[in-house]
Design a protein around this motif. Structure first.
Motif, PDB file in Angstrom:
ATOM      1  N   LEU A 141       0.819  -1.210   0.000  1.00  0.00           N
ATOM      2  CA  LEU A 141       0.000   0.000   0.000  1.00  0.00           C
ATOM      3  C   LEU A 141       0.854   1.263   0.000  1.00  0.00           C
ATOM      4  N   LYS A 142       0.391   2.245  -0.732  1.00  0.00           N
ATOM      5  CA  LYS A 142       1.056   3.551  -0.746  1.00  0.00           C
ATOM      6  C   LYS A 142       0.393   4.462   0.284  1.00  0.00           C
ATOM      7  N   LYS A 143       1.137   5.457   0.718  1.00  0.00           N
ATOM      8  CA  LYS A 143       0.586   6.439   1.657  1.00  0.00           C
ATOM      9  C   LYS A 143      -0.526   7.229   0.970  1.00  0.00           C
ATOM     10  N   ILE A 144      -1.529   7.529   1.755  1.00  0.00           N
ATOM     11  CA  ILE A 144      -2.593   8.402   1.271  1.00  0.00           C
ATOM     12  C   ILE A 144      -2.752   9.531   2.285  1.00  0.00           C
ATOM     13  N   SER A 145      -3.026  10.720   1.814  1.00  0.00           N
ATOM     14  CA  SER A 145      -3.208  11.885   2.687  1.00  0.00           C
ATOM     15  C   SER A 145      -1.945  12.163   3.497  1.00  0.00           C
ATOM     16  N   GLY A 146      -0.889  12.478   2.795  1.00  0.00           N
ATOM     17  CA  GLY A 146       0.353  12.869   3.469  1.00  0.00           C
ATOM     18  C   GLY A 146       1.058  11.690   4.098  1.00  0.00           C
ATOM     19  N   GLU A 147       1.327  11.801   5.394  1.00  0.00           N
ATOM     20  CA  GLU A 147       2.098  10.781   6.092  1.00  0.00           C
ATOM     21  C   GLU A 147       1.232   9.707   6.746  1.00  0.00           C
ATOM     22  N   TYR A 148      -0.058   9.731   6.491  1.00  0.00           N
ATOM     23  CA  TYR A 148      -0.944   8.779   7.172  1.00  0.00           C
ATOM     24  C   TYR A 148      -0.728   7.370   6.640  1.00  0.00           C
ATOM     25  N   HIS A 149      -0.524   6.437   7.561  1.00  0.00           N
ATOM     26  CA  HIS A 149      -0.421   5.016   7.214  1.00  0.00           C
ATOM     27  C   HIS A 149      -1.644   4.296   7.769  1.00  0.00           C
ATOM     28  N   LEU A 150      -2.368   3.591   6.935  1.00  0.00           N
ATOM     29  CA  LEU A 150      -3.511   2.823   7.396  1.00  0.00           C
ATOM     30  C   LEU A 150      -3.016   1.624   8.199  1.00  0.00           C
ATOM     31  N   SER A 151      -3.517   1.478   9.403  1.00  0.00           N
ATOM     32  CA  SER A 151      -3.085   0.402  10.285  1.00  0.00           C
ATOM     33  C   SER A 151      -3.401  -0.968   9.682  1.00  0.00           C
ATOM     34  N   PRO A 152      -2.422  -1.884   9.684  1.00  0.00           N
ATOM     35  CA  PRO A 152      -2.691  -3.258   9.230  1.00  0.00           C
ATOM     36  C   PRO A 152      -3.827  -3.905  10.016  1.00  0.00           C
ATOM     37  N   VAL A 153      -3.944  -3.543  11.296  1.00  0.00           N
ATOM     38  CA  VAL A 153      -5.029  -4.084  12.118  1.00  0.00           C
ATOM     39  C   VAL A 153      -6.383  -3.669  11.545  1.00  0.00           C
ATOM     40  N   LEU A 154      -6.525  -2.384  11.171  1.00  0.00           N
ATOM     41  CA  LEU A 154      -7.789  -1.897  10.616  1.00  0.00           C
ATOM     42  C   LEU A 154      -8.063  -2.501   9.238  1.00  0.00           C
ATOM     43  N   ILE A 155      -7.012  -2.685   8.450  1.00  0.00           N
ATOM     44  CA  ILE A 155      -7.180  -3.294   7.121  1.00  0.00           C
ATOM     45  C   ILE A 155      -7.821  -4.671   7.247  1.00  0.00           C
ATOM     46  N   MET A 156      -7.250  -5.498   8.137  1.00  0.00           N
ATOM     47  CA  MET A 156      -7.747  -6.862   8.277  1.00  0.00           C
ATOM     48  C   MET A 156      -9.089  -6.896   9.017  1.00  0.00           C
ATOM     49  N   MET A 157      -9.274  -5.976   9.966  1.00  0.00           N
ATOM     50  CA  MET A 157     -10.549  -5.927  10.683  1.00  0.00           C
ATOM     51  C   MET A 157     -11.691  -5.571   9.729  1.00  0.00           C
ATOM     52  N   TYR A 158     -11.451  -4.609   8.845  1.00  0.00           N
ATOM     53  CA  TYR A 158     -12.490  -4.219   7.885  1.00  0.00           C
ATOM     54  C   TYR A 158     -12.810  -5.398   6.960  1.00  0.00           C
ATOM     55  N   ALA A 159     -11.784  -6.120   6.549  1.00  0.00           N
ATOM     56  CA  ALA A 159     -11.999  -7.292   5.689  1.00  0.00           C
ATOM     57  C   ALA A 159     -12.793  -8.376   6.419  1.00  0.00           C
ATOM     58  N   GLU A 160     -12.552  -8.521   7.716  1.00  0.00           N
ATOM     59  CA  GLU A 160     -13.319  -9.478   8.525  1.00  0.00           C
ATOM     60  C   GLU A 160     -14.786  -9.053   8.618  1.00  0.00           C
ATOM     61  N   LEU A 161     -14.993  -7.755   8.888  1.00  0.00           N
ATOM     62  CA  LEU A 161     -16.351  -7.246   9.052  1.00  0.00           C
ATOM     63  C   LEU A 161     -17.155  -7.300   7.755  1.00  0.00           C
ATOM     64  N   GLU A 162     -16.465  -7.293   6.629  1.00  0.00           N
ATOM     65  CA  GLU A 162     -17.118  -7.447   5.330  1.00  0.00           C
ATOM     66  C   GLU A 162     -17.440  -8.904   5.022  1.00  0.00           C
ATOM     67  N   GLY A 163     -16.987  -9.816   5.902  1.00  0.00           N
ATOM     68  CA  GLY A 163     -17.203 -11.240   5.661  1.00  0.00           C
ATOM     69  C   GLY A 163     -16.264 -11.806   4.623  1.00  0.00           C
ATOM     70  N   LEU A 164     -15.159 -11.107   4.365  1.00  0.00           N
ATOM     71  CA  LEU A 164     -14.195 -11.570   3.367  1.00  0.00           C
ATOM     72  C   LEU A 164     -13.209 -12.571   3.966  1.00  0.00           C
ATOM     73  N   VAL A 165     -12.646 -12.250   5.121  1.00  0.00           N
ATOM     74  CA  VAL A 165     -11.619 -13.107   5.707  1.00  0.00           C
ATOM     75  C   VAL A 165     -11.985 -13.501   7.140  1.00  0.00           C
ATOM     76  N   CYS A 166     -11.294 -14.523   7.615  1.00  0.00           N
ATOM     77  CA  CYS A 166     -11.394 -14.942   9.018  1.00  0.00           C
ATOM     78  C   CYS A 166     -10.078 -15.635   9.349  1.00  0.00           C
TER      79      CYS A 166
END
Length: 358
Positions: A141-166
């Motif tokens: 992943l590339k940075k978006i909005s300056g220096e902000y890095h999207l947390s790997p925890v949030l990436i995987m949590m969102y994927a879980e909540l979408e029913g994509l991964v477990c």
């Protein structure tokens, strides 16, 4: 009904009064969801309610009979395969809103998460089980909005909540992720939000009752207003009692006879017997609560005698045995300790190894 009686009836509802002969996945199904961020201890939360060994529980998790994912408040939970999709449908949207409230201002909205999830799906397709770090590395992943890095925890949590991964198969002590649909086929029918909330409420009060609206609100993550409305719609399907101007709800077949049995339990950290209630005075005195859990939500393993927390314990795994250290809130006589320690035999059978008490 007294606090002592509430604690006893909760032991019965949570299948702790006596060890059940049913399978690990049936225990999880009965409970609706079991908090599981401490993986080692969460397995014992299942094991303490049935006669399965740790290895048998791990097999149920690896095979997909039990799913470990972020759900409800949110935190890690165990959920049975037959319940995973409808509970995600109920709780997923509200938790995703919490995540998006933080990430949208940095450029990560539903559209961006959708792109990330498409990439994750390609990476994991074909029963490809990878760790979080391996997935993040593949995403590049590339940075978006300056220096902000999207947390790997949030990436995987969102994927879980979408029913994509477990959870995928454990790789030693490392957790992996897999595609949920490759573990559990998606059902053809879906519940409405109202139907899902009703089902969630019934499951909670049947497996955790007697409990209040506030308790259900805390456990489920839904507001007290929503919870009150849901309970109002199922009043004929539950029983209730009034104690100190509070209504406690429970399943209709829960006997309120005072046939209390003496019991001792060595329960894991974050066990549902404590963490699933907003008010925990039925099981632990206010003066002892800071010894069993912290203000920021860290729960210790506890010792219950007749439904009341009387101390804490911890385990240390050695090569050929496991050490157990205990700390009682009050002075405990040696002969009484010997009686209490007899119940650690259940944990010994579960681990299939020798237990040494310090």
């Amino acid at each position: 009904m007294t606090h002592q009686e509430i604690a006893h009836h909760r032991l019965v509802s949570q299948k702790l009064e006596k060890t059940s002969k049913i399978s690990p996945q049936e225990i999880v199904h009965h409970m609706g969801a079991i908090q599981a961020q401490d993986y080692a201890m969460a397995k014992w939360a299942i094991g303490s309610r049935c006669d399965a060994t740790e290895k048998e529980i791990e097999e149920a998790i690896d095979s997909g009979k039990i799913i470990r994912t972020h759900i409800l408040r949110p935190t890690w939970h165990f959920v049975s395969a037959q319940d995973i999709y409808w509970i995600l449908d109920v709780s997923g949207p509200q938790v995703k809103r919490i995540i998006l409230a933080d990430t949208k201002k940095h450029g990560y909205d539903e559209k961006e998460f959708g792109k990330i999830n498409s990439a994750i799906e390609k990476i994991l397709t074909g029963n490809n089980h990878l760790t979080r770090d391996e997935i993040i590395q593949e995403l590049n992943l590339k940075k978006i909005s300056g220096e902000y890095h999207l947390s790997p925890v949030l990436i995987m949590m969102y994927a879980e909540l979408e029913g994509l991964v477990c959870n995928g198969i454990m790789r030693g002590k490392q957790m992996t992720y897999s595609l949920l649909e490759e573990k559990v086929p998606k059902p053809t029918a879906k519940l409405t939000k109202e139907e899902g909330l009703v089902k969630l409420a019934k499951r909670y009060f049947e497996s955790h009752g007697p409990a209040t609206v506030s308790d259900f609100s805390w456990w489920s993550g839904f507001s007290p207003t929503i919870c009150k409305t849901v309970i109002h719609s199922i009043v004929t399907e539950l029983n209730s009692v009034e104690i100190d101007n509070q209504t406690y709800w429970f399943r209709t077949d829960l006997s309120l006879e005072n046939s209390f049995r003496k019991s001792v339990h060595f329960l894991p950290a974050f066990d549902e017997m404590l963490i699933s209630y907003k008010n925990r005075e039925a099981s632990i005195l206010l003066e002892h609560q800071s010894k069993a859990f912290t203000s920021n939500g860290i729960f210790k393993p506890v010792i219950l005698e007749n439904g009341k927390v009387i101390g804490t314990w911890k385990r240390t795994v050695k090569k050929d045995h496991t050490k157990i250290a205990t700390q009682f809130f009050n002075e405990t006589e040696n002969h009484k300790k010997a009686i209490l320690f007899k119940r650690i035999k259940d944990f010994e059978n579960y681990l299939e190894t020798k237990i040494v008490i310090e």
